[in-house]
Structure formats: structure tokens, C-alpha cells
Design a protein around this motif. Sequence first.
Motif, PDB file in Angstrom:
ATOM      1  N   PHE A  67     -15.129 -27.447 -17.049  1.00  0.00           N
ATOM      2  CA  PHE A  67     -13.938 -27.333 -16.217  1.00  0.00           C
ATOM      3  C   PHE A  67     -14.096 -28.158 -14.946  1.00  0.00           C
ATOM      4  CE2 PHE A  67     -11.408 -25.505 -12.844  1.00  0.00           C
ATOM      5  CZ  PHE A  67     -10.169 -25.338 -13.451  1.00  0.00           C
ATOM      6  N   GLN A  68     -15.271 -28.148 -14.357  1.00  0.00           N
ATOM      7  CA  GLN A  68     -15.526 -28.916 -13.137  1.00  0.00           C
ATOM      8  C   GLN A  68     -15.252 -30.399 -13.355  1.00  0.00           C
ATOM      9  OE1 GLN A  68     -19.619 -28.788 -11.850  1.00  0.00           O
ATOM     10  NE2 GLN A  68     -19.205 -29.779  -9.893  1.00  0.00           N
ATOM     11  N   ARG A  69     -15.726 -30.948 -14.458  1.00  0.00           N
ATOM     12  CA  ARG A  69     -15.494 -32.362 -14.756  1.00  0.00           C
ATOM     13  C   ARG A  69     -14.007 -32.650 -14.905  1.00  0.00           C
ATOM     14  NH1 ARG A  69     -19.978 -31.414 -18.086  1.00  0.00           N
ATOM     15  NH2 ARG A  69     -18.663 -31.228 -19.937  1.00  0.00           N
ATOM     16  N   ARG A  70     -13.304 -31.752 -15.578  1.00  0.00           N
ATOM     17  CA  ARG A  70     -11.868 -31.929 -15.802  1.00  0.00           C
ATOM     18  C   ARG A  70     -11.122 -31.942 -14.471  1.00  0.00           C
ATOM     19  NH1 ARG A  70      -9.715 -27.585 -19.751  1.00  0.00           N
ATOM     20  NH2 ARG A  70     -11.097 -28.804 -21.076  1.00  0.00           N
ATOM     21  N   ARG A 131     -23.932 -19.216  -8.498  1.00  0.00           N
ATOM     22  CA  ARG A 131     -23.581 -19.530  -7.115  1.00  0.00           C
ATOM     23  C   ARG A 131     -23.669 -21.031  -6.864  1.00  0.00           C
ATOM     24  NH1 ARG A 131     -26.620 -16.158  -4.743  1.00  0.00           N
ATOM     25  NH2 ARG A 131     -28.418 -17.471  -4.260  1.00  0.00           N
ATOM     26  N   GLN A 132     -24.645 -21.685  -7.457  1.00  0.00           N
ATOM     27  CA  GLN A 132     -24.786 -23.130  -7.284  1.00  0.00           C
ATOM     28  C   GLN A 132     -23.588 -23.868  -7.874  1.00  0.00           C
ATOM     29  OE1 GLN A 132     -28.367 -24.782  -8.958  1.00  0.00           O
ATOM     30  NE2 GLN A 132     -27.811 -26.875  -8.440  1.00  0.00           N
ATOM     31  N   VAL A 133     -23.136 -23.431  -9.047  1.00  0.00           N
ATOM     32  CA  VAL A 133     -21.960 -24.060  -9.651  1.00  0.00           C
ATOM     33  C   VAL A 133     -20.750 -23.895  -8.744  1.00  0.00           C
ATOM     34  CG1 VAL A 133     -20.358 -24.009 -11.599  1.00  0.00           C
ATOM     35  CG2 VAL A 133     -22.810 -23.752 -12.003  1.00  0.00           C
ATOM     36  N   LEU A 134     -20.560 -22.684  -8.218  1.00  0.00           N
ATOM     37  CA  LEU A 134     -19.430 -22.423  -7.333  1.00  0.00           C
ATOM     38  C   LEU A 134     -19.525 -23.276  -6.077  1.00  0.00           C
ATOM     39  CD1 LEU A 134     -16.924 -20.782  -6.547  1.00  0.00           C
ATOM     40  CD2 LEU A 134     -18.457 -19.003  -5.680  1.00  0.00           C
ATOM     41  N   ASP A 135     -20.702 -23.338  -5.470  1.00  0.00           N
ATOM     42  CA  ASP A 135     -20.903 -24.144  -4.261  1.00  0.00           C
ATOM     43  C   ASP A 135     -20.576 -25.611  -4.526  1.00  0.00           C
ATOM     44  OD1 ASP A 135     -21.666 -21.999  -2.728  1.00  0.00           O
ATOM     45  OD2 ASP A 135     -23.820 -22.354  -2.928  1.00  0.00           O
ATOM     46  N   GLU A 136     -21.044 -26.120  -5.654  1.00  0.00           N
ATOM     47  CA  GLU A 136     -20.831 -27.532  -5.971  1.00  0.00           C
ATOM     48  C   GLU A 136     -19.360 -27.841  -6.200  1.00  0.00           C
ATOM     49  OE1 GLU A 136     -23.361 -28.808  -9.129  1.00  0.00           O
ATOM     50  OE2 GLU A 136     -25.203 -28.308  -8.056  1.00  0.00           O
ATOM     51  N   VAL A 137     -18.644 -26.918  -6.836  1.00  0.00           N
ATOM     52  CA  VAL A 137     -17.214 -27.125  -7.063  1.00  0.00           C
ATOM     53  C   VAL A 137     -16.469 -27.183  -5.725  1.00  0.00           C
ATOM     54  CG1 VAL A 137     -15.110 -26.009  -7.927  1.00  0.00           C
ATOM     55  CG2 VAL A 137     -17.122 -26.182  -9.389  1.00  0.00           C
ATOM     56  N   LEU A 138     -16.779 -26.259  -4.825  1.00  0.00           N
ATOM     57  CA  LEU A 138     -16.122 -26.244  -3.520  1.00  0.00           C
ATOM     58  C   LEU A 138     -16.476 -27.487  -2.705  1.00  0.00           C
ATOM     59  CD1 LEU A 138     -16.651 -22.482  -2.575  1.00  0.00           C
ATOM     60  CD2 LEU A 138     -14.570 -23.552  -3.439  1.00  0.00           C
ATOM     61  N   GLU A 139     -17.749 -27.854  -2.703  1.00  0.00           N
ATOM     62  CA  GLU A 139     -18.181 -29.027  -1.948  1.00  0.00           C
ATOM     63  C   GLU A 139     -17.588 -30.314  -2.526  1.00  0.00           C
ATOM     64  OE1 GLU A 139     -22.423 -28.971  -1.844  1.00  0.00           O
ATOM     65  OE2 GLU A 139     -22.531 -27.166  -0.595  1.00  0.00           O
ATOM     66  N   GLU A 140     -17.461 -30.348  -3.838  1.00  0.00           N
ATOM     67  CA  GLU A 140     -16.904 -31.537  -4.482  1.00  0.00           C
ATOM     68  C   GLU A 140     -15.434 -31.722  -4.114  1.00  0.00           C
ATOM     69  OE1 GLU A 140     -18.339 -33.215  -8.495  1.00  0.00           O
ATOM     70  OE2 GLU A 140     -16.618 -31.946  -8.982  1.00  0.00           O
TER      71      GLU A 140
END
Length: 221
Positions: A67-70, A131-140
Motif C-alpha cells: 500500500f505504501q508503494r501505491r 511502528r517503523q512502517v507507520l513512521d516511514e509512511v508519515l515521513e514519506e
Amino acid sequence: MAIRPRGRPRAYDPEQALECALHAFWKGGYSGTSLDTLAAETGLNRPSLYAGLGNKHTIYIKAMRRFQRRARERFGAALASQPDDRSFVDVIARYLHAVIEVDGPHESIGVSGCAVISTATAEALTDPEIRQVLDEVLEEMDSQLQHCLQTAVANGMLAPKTDVETLAFLLASTAHSIGIRARAGKTKQDMEKHVDALARVIGATVQPEATHRRSPSRRKV
């Protein structure tokens, strides 16, 4: 009697299976999605599910990365300037419409909201990898917006003194609100009727003055 081979069936498509798993987690969240649910959604039995995608935690991380890539691709395309953009208001509106398409309700598969934010916020309190996935999505999201805004300032589409970091935070917060409202049952039509007006309001505060827009230099007489 013919003996059926063990393991996943020949028709197994890892991308399709992961997409089905994404839908399952998107609907039920991490804790609310069992291995039986994942098996039913993907059409794989448990041994095949383990062999193809891993355990539940691994599948969840893979699904959220998908989902993040999309989202990254869709938002990046929306933020890219277009030849017919009249002002940065067009970019803001295009971005928010893209957010509605990605994070808004998807009636055909019964999901809504941002898949990561909707499902990871509770688990992030106790699971470092989630938590890392969530952080990366927000930061991205913040990074994409800040880069777009910095480019717009450099190109004269935004006022030179635009607070890029704050404006990026505002736009990202608006995007998160769209996902939350979709999760709460708001329709695409409910949100789309506000997007263009919101883009104009935001854009009006950061548009460059007329004197900043490629005005011809004055000759000394």
C-alpha cells in the motif's frame, strides 16, 4: 487415484495473494484478521500461505509496504507539475483528489481510509516493526510534500517566504483527515465537494505577489 502435490497450487499468484491479504487487513485490522481469514481471502490453505507469504506478521508488513508503494506513486504523480497548471492551487487540488482516490472509500472491495494509518496506529504502541512502517509512511508523505513545495517556491509558483514545512504539515494533516472521515463513513462525494474550495483557500495564502511573477526588469533611464 491421482495424488495432489503438496504446497501452493500452480495458479498461485503472489502479487494477487498479497493484494487479497491487503484487503483483509484493511478491513479487519491486524488483530482482527486471523490466519483463517487470510486463507479464505487469498484462496490458499495455511501451508501454502506460510510457504508463499510467511506468517501473519510478515504478511501484514508486506501488505502495508504494498500500500505504501501505491500511495507514494499516486501522490507523487499528483504533485508533479502539469503544463496546464494555472497556479499552485491546481497542484493542491490534484493532490487532495488523489488522496480521496487512494484513502477514500472503495465500495467494490469494502475498504476505506489509509490502510496503514487505519490499521497500524494501535499496533504501533507495542510492535516496533509496525511502528517503523507507520513512521516511514508519515515521513514519506511529509517529504514528498516538502520537496514539491520547495520546487514551487524555486519556480515562482509560491511566495518566496512560504513556510514550506508548515504548509506540508497542513496538507498532510488534511490528507490524514480525509482517510479518517472515509473510515467513519463519509462518501467520496462528501469530501470532493470541499476539496477545490479548500485548495483555493490554502493557495490564496501562499500565492506570489504579481511583482514576483517573472515581471520584466525595469531599465534605468
